[in-house]
Design an enzyme around this catalytic site. Structure first.
Site, PDB file in Angstrom:
ATOM      1  CB  CYS A 195       5.049   3.854  -3.646  1.00 49.64           C
ATOM      2  SG  CYS A 195       4.938   2.807  -4.969  1.00 49.64           S
ATOM      3  CB  SER A 196       1.676   7.045  -4.235  1.00 48.65           C
ATOM      4  OG  SER A 196       2.764   7.477  -4.854  1.00 48.65           O
ATOM      5  CB  CYS A 197       1.171   2.521  -8.374  1.00 55.88           C
ATOM      6  SG  CYS A 197       2.833   2.224  -8.009  1.00 55.88           S
ATOM      7  CB  CYS A 238       0.024   1.766  -4.303  1.00 56.39           C
ATOM      8  SG  CYS A 238       1.525   1.218  -4.612  1.00 56.39           S
TER       9      CYS A 238
HETATM   10 FE    FE Z   1       3.131   2.602  -5.842  1.00 53.14          FE
END
Ligand code: FE
Length: 191
Positions: free
Chosen positions: A102-104, A99
């Site tokens: 962000c950090s999906c 991602c």
């Molecule tokens: Fe994310």
């Protein structure tokens, strides 16, 4: 003056929660209940079970690749995934997920994401130089293996369907699931 972007992620998340609660869209109890459900069930064992089923059941494999949410639901993980897309590795095509924003990540199927997945280095470099990043994970792919990088969005979470290891024809589904690692589901390792 402190701008919105300068706040730590947790503070920004809380601001968003408070706005949703103020708008009557959810409540603290509802958010707590969801997060408890998410984190008590979240484990890479879930993704591994889906992979093992896909290796042994062509009908399930087709379902999983065409509709990831339906594939997750059939294995009992339907309440915790959304927009799941499953991308299959083959001998000549490798997939890796990231991602960049962000950090999906499909937490319910892969467990809590590793720190490096959230790092700026991984998020920025994986799209630019995936072969070099994978090599740093100890995964040196042949030059003729194509690499596809899947960038998560608010609408899509990805999971890699690793290639079934050679010599596993005799193994039962549970034993096959035990071969599947979290990094294999991210695409930073082969099995
Ligand atoms: Fe994310």
């Amino acid at each position: 003056m402190t701008g919105h972007d300068d706040l730590p992620v947790a503070a920004r998340t809380r601001q968003l929660e408070e706005r949703l609660i103020a708008a009557g869209l959810t409540s603290d109890d509802e958010i707590d209940e969801f997060l408890t459900r998410l984190y008590t069930k979240a484990s890479p064992v879930n993704g591994a079970r889906m992979v093992a089923r896909a290796w042994t059941d062509p009908r399930y494999r087709d379902l999983l690749l065409s509709d990831g949410d339906a594939g997750a639901a059939e294995m009992g993980f339907g309440d915790l995934t959304y927009g799941l897309r499953v991308v299959p590795n083959t001998g000549s095509a490798h997939n890796v997920i990231v991602c960049t924003l962000c950090s999906c990540y499909p937490v319910s199927l892969l467990g809590p994401s590793p720190g490096w997945y959230k790092s700026f280095a991984y998020r920025s470099r994986t799209v630019r130089e995936p072969r070099a990043v994978l090599a740093e994970f100890g995964l040196a792919l042949p030059p003729d293996t194509g690499i596809t990088v899947w960038d998560s969005t608010s609408e899509a979470r990805y999971m890699v369907l690793p290639a079934r290891p050679d010599g596993t024809g005799e193994l039962a589904e549970d034993d096959l699931a035990a071969l599947v690692t979290r990094n294999g589901l991210i695409g930073t390792a082969l099995l």
